[in-house]
Write an enzyme that holds these catalytic residues in place. Structure first.
Site, mmCIF file in Angstrom:
data_model
loop_
_atom_site.group_PDB
_atom_site.id
_atom_site.type_symbol
_atom_site.label_atom_id
_atom_site.label_comp_id
_atom_site.label_asym_id
_atom_site.label_seq_id
_atom_site.Cartn_x
_atom_site.Cartn_y
_atom_site.Cartn_z
ATOM 1 N N ASP A 1 0.791 -1.236 0.000
ATOM 2 C CA ASP A 1 0.000 0.000 0.000
ATOM 3 C C ASP A 1 0.820 1.281 0.000
ATOM 4 O O ASP A 1 0.321 2.333 0.381
ATOM 5 C CB ASP A 1 -0.902 -0.017 1.244
ATOM 6 C CG ASP A 1 -0.097 -0.185 2.526
ATOM 7 O OD1 ASP A 1 1.130 0.049 2.495
ATOM 8 O OD2 ASP A 1 -0.692 -0.545 3.560
ATOM 9 N N GLU B 1 0.277 -9.088 -1.300
ATOM 10 C CA GLU B 1 -0.439 -8.581 -0.115
ATOM 11 C C GLU B 1 -1.679 -7.784 -0.548
ATOM 12 O O GLU B 1 -1.940 -6.666 -0.093
ATOM 13 C CB GLU B 1 0.457 -7.727 0.795
ATOM 14 C CG GLU B 1 -0.061 -7.604 2.219
ATOM 15 C CD GLU B 1 0.800 -6.702 3.095
ATOM 16 O OE1 GLU B 1 0.702 -5.482 2.996
ATOM 17 O OE2 GLU B 1 1.579 -7.257 3.907
ATOM 18 N N GLU C 1 -2.435 5.093 2.657
ATOM 19 C CA GLU C 1 -2.257 3.695 2.261
ATOM 20 C C GLU C 1 -3.542 3.002 1.825
ATOM 21 O O GLU C 1 -3.532 2.165 0.926
ATOM 22 C CB GLU C 1 -1.596 2.900 3.395
ATOM 23 C CG GLU C 1 -0.124 3.220 3.619
ATOM 24 C CD GLU C 1 0.112 4.459 4.474
ATOM 25 O OE1 GLU C 1 -0.868 5.102 4.905
ATOM 26 O OE2 GLU C 1 1.293 4.793 4.705
ATOM 27 N N HIS D 1 5.342 5.634 13.170
ATOM 28 C CA HIS D 1 5.757 6.445 12.018
ATOM 29 C C HIS D 1 4.622 6.919 11.135
ATOM 30 O O HIS D 1 4.848 7.717 10.214
ATOM 31 C CB HIS D 1 6.719 5.635 11.144
ATOM 32 C CG HIS D 1 6.045 4.511 10.422
ATOM 33 N ND1 HIS D 1 5.350 4.692 9.251
ATOM 34 C CD2 HIS D 1 5.930 3.199 10.705
ATOM 35 C CE1 HIS D 1 4.848 3.535 8.853
ATOM 36 N NE2 HIS D 1 5.186 2.608 9.719
ATOM 37 N N ARG E 1 1.933 8.581 8.846
ATOM 38 C CA ARG E 1 1.728 9.984 8.485
ATOM 39 C C ARG E 1 0.544 10.601 9.213
ATOM 40 O O ARG E 1 0.613 11.748 9.649
ATOM 41 C CB ARG E 1 1.487 10.107 6.969
ATOM 42 C CG ARG E 1 2.758 10.239 6.189
ATOM 43 C CD ARG E 1 2.508 10.237 4.697
ATOM 44 N NE ARG E 1 3.798 10.162 4.020
ATOM 45 C CZ ARG E 1 4.450 11.202 3.518
ATOM 46 N NH1 ARG E 1 3.943 12.400 3.588
ATOM 47 N NH2 ARG E 1 5.626 11.033 2.945
ATOM 48 N N HIS F 1 12.187 5.573 13.450
ATOM 49 C CA HIS F 1 12.108 5.816 12.003
ATOM 50 C C HIS F 1 12.992 7.024 11.644
ATOM 51 O O HIS F 1 13.183 7.913 12.464
ATOM 52 C CB HIS F 1 10.649 6.102 11.660
ATOM 53 C CG HIS F 1 10.307 6.044 10.199
ATOM 54 N ND1 HIS F 1 10.646 7.043 9.319
ATOM 55 C CD2 HIS F 1 9.644 5.124 9.471
ATOM 56 C CE1 HIS F 1 10.211 6.733 8.105
ATOM 57 N NE2 HIS F 1 9.593 5.557 8.169
HETATM 58 C C1 UD1 Z 1 6.343 5.095 3.971
HETATM 59 C C2 UD1 Z 1 5.000 4.602 3.432
HETATM 60 C C3 UD1 Z 1 4.232 3.856 4.498
HETATM 61 C C4 UD1 Z 1 5.081 2.789 5.168
HETATM 62 C C5 UD1 Z 1 6.380 3.406 5.647
HETATM 63 C C6 UD1 Z 1 7.262 2.337 6.232
HETATM 64 C C7 UD1 Z 1 3.887 5.989 1.767
HETATM 65 C C8 UD1 Z 1 3.011 7.152 1.516
HETATM 66 N N1 UD1 Z 1 4.195 5.729 3.024
HETATM 67 O O1 UD1 Z 1 6.052 6.094 4.939
HETATM 68 O O2 UD1 Z 1 3.098 3.252 3.912
HETATM 69 O O3 UD1 Z 1 4.362 2.263 6.248
HETATM 70 O O4 UD1 Z 1 7.059 4.021 4.546
HETATM 71 O O5 UD1 Z 1 8.299 2.878 6.989
HETATM 72 O O6 UD1 Z 1 4.289 5.322 0.844
HETATM 73 N N2 UD1 Z 1 13.694 8.870 5.562
HETATM 74 C C9 UD1 Z 1 15.065 8.876 5.527
HETATM 75 N N3 UD1 Z 1 15.701 7.690 5.253
HETATM 76 C C10 UD1 Z 1 15.045 6.534 5.033
HETATM 77 C C11 UD1 Z 1 13.635 6.550 5.077
HETATM 78 C C12 UD1 Z 1 12.978 7.730 5.338
HETATM 79 O O7 UD1 Z 1 15.704 9.878 5.722
HETATM 80 O O8 UD1 Z 1 15.677 5.502 4.791
HETATM 81 C C13 UD1 Z 1 12.993 10.134 5.878
HETATM 82 C C14 UD1 Z 1 12.976 11.119 4.718
HETATM 83 O O9 UD1 Z 1 13.192 12.384 5.261
HETATM 84 C C15 UD1 Z 1 11.550 11.084 4.227
HETATM 85 C C16 UD1 Z 1 10.771 10.722 5.481
HETATM 86 O O10 UD1 Z 1 11.643 9.874 6.210
HETATM 87 O O11 UD1 Z 1 11.195 12.329 3.698
HETATM 88 C C17 UD1 Z 1 9.459 10.009 5.255
HETATM 89 O O12 UD1 Z 1 9.599 8.909 4.364
HETATM 90 P P1 UD1 Z 1 8.363 8.534 3.382
HETATM 91 O O13 UD1 Z 1 8.710 7.337 2.564
HETATM 92 O O14 UD1 Z 1 7.925 9.743 2.642
HETATM 93 O O15 UD1 Z 1 7.190 8.184 4.368
HETATM 94 P P2 UD1 Z 1 7.097 7.109 5.516
HETATM 95 O O16 UD1 Z 1 6.397 7.789 6.630
HETATM 96 O O17 UD1 Z 1 8.395 6.467 5.723
HETATM 97 N N1 UDP Z 2 11.658 -3.165 11.265
HETATM 98 C C1 UDP Z 2 13.043 -3.239 11.140
HETATM 99 N N2 UDP Z 2 13.827 -2.414 11.912
HETATM 100 C C2 UDP Z 2 13.294 -1.524 12.783
HETATM 101 C C3 UDP Z 2 11.868 -1.442 12.884
HETATM 102 C C4 UDP Z 2 11.092 -2.277 12.094
HETATM 103 O O1 UDP Z 2 13.565 -4.035 10.363
HETATM 104 O O2 UDP Z 2 14.047 -0.821 13.458
HETATM 105 C C5 UDP Z 2 10.814 -4.039 10.402
HETATM 106 C C6 UDP Z 2 9.718 -4.817 11.091
HETATM 107 O O3 UDP Z 2 10.171 -6.084 11.515
HETATM 108 C C7 UDP Z 2 8.665 -4.941 9.994
HETATM 109 C C8 UDP Z 2 8.866 -3.701 9.165
HETATM 110 O O4 UDP Z 2 10.149 -3.187 9.500
HETATM 111 O O5 UDP Z 2 8.940 -6.052 9.158
HETATM 112 C C9 UDP Z 2 7.815 -2.683 9.457
HETATM 113 O O6 UDP Z 2 8.127 -1.512 8.806
HETATM 114 P P1 UDP Z 2 7.423 -0.142 9.108
HETATM 115 O O7 UDP Z 2 6.871 -0.154 10.491
HETATM 116 O O8 UDP Z 2 8.398 0.920 8.731
HETATM 117 O O9 UDP Z 2 6.266 -0.089 8.024
HETATM 118 P P2 UDP Z 2 4.779 -0.680 7.949
HETATM 119 O O10 UDP Z 2 4.827 -2.140 8.206
HETATM 120 O O11 UDP Z 2 3.975 0.090 8.943
HETATM 121 O O12 UDP Z 2 4.351 -0.368 6.559
#
Ligand code: UD1
Ligand code: UDP
Length: 367
Positions: free
Chosen positions: A93, A115, A129, A202, A204, A235
Site C-alpha cells: 500500500d 499482499e 495507504e 511512524h 503519516r 524511524h
Molecule cells: C512510507 C509509506 C508507508 C510505510 C512506511 C514504512 C507511503 C506514503 N508511506 O512512509 O506506507 O508504512 O514508509 O516505513 O508510501 N527517511 C530517511 N531515510 C530513510 C527513510 C525515510 O531519511 O531511509 C525520511 C525522509 O526524510 C523522508 C521521510 O523519512 O522524507 C518520510 O519517508 P516517506 O517514505 O515519505 O514516508 P514514511 O512515513 O516512511
Molecule cells: N523493522 C526493522 N527495523 C526496525 C523497525 C522495524 O527491520 O528498526 C521491520 C519490522 O520487523 C517490519 C517492518 O520493519 O517487518 C515494518 O516496517 P514499518 O513499520 O516501517 O512499516 P509498515 O509495516 O507500517 O508499513
C-alpha cells in the site's frame, strides 16, 4: 519485475525475489527499487543479499506525496520500456506501489499485487495507504492475498475469484529465517532482567499531536513501572524524531536508537514482553512470536490478529494508550490472554506459492 521502495516492502519482497531467482529455468527476475527510502531500504537489501538491477533513487528530505508519486511515475517509465516485463509485482500500500502500478497500467503491463485485499474501508486511515492498496487492486491482473479474509474483501468488490490466490504473507517467510536461539545484542543485554517494551511509530496520519499523545502515555506508564525498560528503534523521518525527542528524552529506561537491521528487529520482538506500534508489518510478525501488540491506530487492516487475541487496537488518545499499556503490565490475566502464539498471516511459504502461480503451477493450498 519486482518493484519496491520502502523498508516494509523490501522485507516482504526480498524473500520473493530470492525465490524467483532460485528458479532460473522458469523466470528472469529483475529488481527495480524506487529508493523511496534510502538507508532503511538499503539495510534490508543487504540483509537479504538482493542487488537491484535498477535504482530510481527518488528519496529527498521532507518528500511529499506529490514528490513520491510524480518521481516514481516519471522515472520508472524508461525502466519499464527497456525491460518490457511480462508481469510487474508490487507490494501492499505504499506510494511506490501505487505509482508503479499506475505506470504499468499506462504501458499495458500486467500487475501482480502481493499482499492484496487488506482493507479498513476508511480512505483516511491509514492515510494514504488505504487509497493506494485499493487503487492497485482496481488494475491488478493477479491478486496474491495473504489470508482468506483478504480474498473475501476482494470478492466483495467484484474481483474475479480465478485471479485471487491465497498465499500467506511473505513477511512470515522472512521471519522464518531471522529469529534464532541464543541471539545476543548490547541493547538486549542492557534490558536483561527487566520487562522489555519495544516501540515503533511512524504513520503519516499520526505525525504531530497524535504521536505526542501516544508518547506522553508511554512516558507516564514507564515512570510508574521501574521494572520495565523500553527500546525504540526510531524511524528516520525527522518529524517523528522531533516529537520523540521532545516527549521521551530524559527517561533513562527508554532507549531511542537508530533503525535496526531486520534480523535484529525480529530477534528484539522475540525478546520483548510486549510491543507498542502503529506499524502494519509488526502486527503480522508479533502474533507469530506470541507477543502482545498494542496497536496505536484507530483502524487496522489486519483484523486476523485482533480476532486471535494477540493485537489490541487502542487508538491514539493518551488515556486509552495509558490504560491498556498499564493493564498489560499490571494484570497477569490480561497479559496471558494476549500472549498466545498464532499464525493467522501464513505458514512461511508464501513466496513459493506466488512463484508457482506465476510459473503456471497449481500452488499448495494454504490451510
Ligand atoms: C512510507 C509509506 C508507508 C510505510 C512506511 C514504512 C507511503 C506514503 N508511506 O512512509 O506506507 O508504512 O514508509 O516505513 O508510501 N527517511 C530517511 N531515510 C530513510 C527513510 C525515510 O531519511 O531511509 C525520511 C525522509 O526524510 C523522508 C521521510 O523519512 O522524507 C518520510 O519517508 P516517506 O517514505 O515519505 O514516508 P514514511 O512515513 O516512511
Ligand atoms: N523493522 C526493522 N527495523 C526496525 C523497525 C522495524 O527491520 O528498526 C521491520 C519490522 O520487523 C517490519 C517492518 O520493519 O517487518 C515494518 O516496517 P514499518 O513499520 O516501517 O512499516 P509498515 O509495516 O507500517 O508499513
Amino acid at each position: 519485475m519486482l518493484v519496491f521502495g520502502t523498508r516494509p516492502e523490501a522485507i516482504k519482497m526480498c524473500p520473493l525475489a530470492n525465490e524467483l531467482k532460485s528458479r532460473p529455468d522458469e523466470f528472469e527476475a529483475v529488481v527495480c527499487v524506487t529508493g523511496q527510502h534510502r538507508e532503511m531500504l538499503d539495510q534490508v537489501l543487504r540483509a537479504f543479499s538482493v542487488e537491484p538491477d535498477h535504482d530510481l533513487a527518488i528519496m529527498r528530505p521532507g518528500q511529499t506525496l506529490f514528490d513520491i508519486t510524480c518521481d516514481v511515475l516519471l522515472d520508472i517509465r524508461a525502466v519499464l520500456e527497456k525491460e518490457r516485463p511480462d508481469v510487474v509485482l508490487v507490494h501492499g500500500d505504499t506510494t511506490t506501489s501505487f505509482a508503479a502500478a499506475l505506470a504499468c497500467f499506462y504501458l499495458r503491463i500486467p500487475v501482480g499485487h502481493v499482499e492484496a485485499g487488506l482493507r479498513t474501508r476508511n480512505l483516511l486511515s491509514p492515510w494514504p495507504e488505504e487509497f493506494n492498496r485499493q487503487a492497485v487492486d482496481v488494475l491488478a491482473e493477479y491478486y496474491f492475498a495473504p489470508t482468506y479474509r483478504s480474498k473475501q474483501n476482494l470478492i466483495d468488490e467484484g474481483k474475479p475469484s480465478e485471479k485471487i490466490f491465497v498465499t500467506g504473507n511473505t513477511g512470515i517467510d522472512a521471519l522464518r529465517t531471522t529469529v534464532r536461539d541464543g541471539y545476543r545484542n548490547e541493547h538486549l543485554d542492557w534490558a536483561h532482567g527487566s520487562r522489555l517494551i519495544l516501540i515503533t511509530a511512524h504513520r503519516r496520519e499520526n505525525l504531530g499531536e497524535p504521536m505526542a499523545r501516544m508518547f506522553r502515555a508511554i512516558r507516564r506508564v514507564m515512570d510508574e513501572h521501574p521494572d520495565v525498560k523500553a527500546i525504540y528503534p526510531i524511524h528516520m523521518n525527522p518529524q517523528v524524531r522531533e516529537v520523540a525527542e521532545r516527549e521521551l528524552s530524559g527517561e533513562d529506561r527508554i532507549r531511542i536508537i537508530d533503525p535496526l537491521e531486520v534480523v535484529d528487529f525480529h530477534n528484539f520482538i522475540a525478546a520483548s514482553y510486549l510491543v507498542l506500534t502503529d506499524s502494519g508489518g509488526i502486527q503480522e510478525e508479533a502474533p507469530s512470536l506470541g507477543k502482545p501488540v498494542l496497536v496505536m491506530r484507530d483502524t487496522t487492516e489486519r483484523p486476523e490478529g485482533v480476532v486471535c487475541g494477540t493485537l489490541k487496537l487502542v487508538g491514539t488518545e493518551e488515556q486509552a494508550v495509558y490504560s491498556s499499556f498499564s493493564e498489560l503490565l499490571d494484570s497477569d490475566k490480561a497479559y496471558r490472554s494476549m500472549s498466545r502464539a498464532s499464525n493467522p498471516y501464513g505458514d512461511g511459504h508464501a513466496s513459493e506459492r506466488i512463484a508457482d502461480v506465476l510459473g503456471g503451477k497449481e500452488p499448495a493450498c494454504l490451510l
